[in-house]
Scaffold this active site. Sequence first.
Site, mmCIF file in Angstrom:
data_model
loop_
_atom_site.group_PDB
_atom_site.id
_atom_site.type_symbol
_atom_site.label_atom_id
_atom_site.label_comp_id
_atom_site.label_asym_id
_atom_site.label_seq_id
_atom_site.Cartn_x
_atom_site.Cartn_y
_atom_site.Cartn_z
ATOM 1 N N GLU A 40 0.831 -1.215 0.000
ATOM 2 C CA GLU A 40 0.000 0.000 0.000
ATOM 3 C C GLU A 40 0.862 1.261 0.000
ATOM 4 O O GLU A 40 1.851 1.362 0.727
ATOM 5 C CB GLU A 40 -0.873 -0.009 1.259
ATOM 6 C CG GLU A 40 -1.725 1.249 1.444
ATOM 7 C CD GLU A 40 -2.362 1.325 2.819
ATOM 8 O OE1 GLU A 40 -3.437 1.931 2.927
ATOM 9 O OE2 GLU A 40 -1.791 0.789 3.801
ATOM 10 N N LYS A 111 -9.832 1.940 -1.723
ATOM 11 C CA LYS A 111 -9.917 1.434 -0.347
ATOM 12 C C LYS A 111 -11.201 1.893 0.329
ATOM 13 O O LYS A 111 -11.528 3.098 0.356
ATOM 14 C CB LYS A 111 -8.696 1.919 0.436
ATOM 15 C CG LYS A 111 -8.582 1.379 1.844
ATOM 16 C CD LYS A 111 -7.305 1.904 2.487
ATOM 17 C CE LYS A 111 -7.117 1.416 3.905
ATOM 18 N NZ LYS A 111 -5.887 1.974 4.519
ATOM 19 N N CYS A 146 -4.938 -2.892 3.562
ATOM 20 C CA CYS A 146 -4.526 -2.586 4.925
ATOM 21 C C CYS A 146 -5.665 -2.650 5.955
ATOM 22 O O CYS A 146 -6.064 -3.733 6.353
ATOM 23 C CB CYS A 146 -3.834 -1.228 4.947
ATOM 24 S SG CYS A 146 -2.724 -0.991 6.378
#
Length: 265
Positions: A40, A111, A146
Amino acid sequence: MRASVIQIAVNEDESVEARRRRAVTMVREQAGADLVVLPELWTTGAFAYEEFGREAEPLEGPTYEAMAKAASDAGVWLHAGSIPERDPDGPLYNTSLVFSPSGDLAAVYRKIHRFGFDQGEAVLMGAGTELVTVRLPATTLGLSTCYDLRFPELFRGLVDAGAETLVVSAGWPERRRSHWTLLARARAVENQSFVLACATAGTHAGVPQAGHSIVVDPWGEVLAEAGAGEEVLTVEFDPGKVATTREQFPALKDRMLGLRPPRRP
């Protein structure tokens, strides 16, 4: 299937452009792999909040161009990690890009769960809204980034959409490394899927990174785990083990709650 997880070090003493060139070289060196995964926000660092706006790119910006060429040169499926994407008509996004072996863009994932508790990424970036899967010849990838790892309902949704291999691109802090390993294994076990979790090494914005990228099989067994520093973790696995595991221990069929519609009597 052969996968290479590139745990790249992100440090403040290296420019974004220099790190981009280095990442391209590392991807090209993985020729022969089926899938290559980057972490990321490796261009800026996941905690370098002040850099997000300065280094944000349009979707088809310099990282897109470099990674498309690297995927084509190596002949690999490439999850190019994520970038701070500047939407000309909206906010910044934490956006992952996946390229085919021909260098074509195969998927974009923004995300969904932003970290920061009303600070940092949570206020600087917009939230994605769509679950994203990518069909490879041997397996279907489910994409996550994440902090998404803490939300099991996202992964169950990816499985319902056909995912067999769950990819987590992350910049996870060292102080919560035990959670990283625990959650990666939990997502593998509960979804009876492979998990490929790629993290950053190094230190950025004063936050030491966990490293310890990990590959887990559908039974929760760790197939490979990196150390704390920059490393390429390469592992071979049989995607067919997902179907075998789900047949041998058909727990997913016994779900009573969640995204799947209830069975009719």
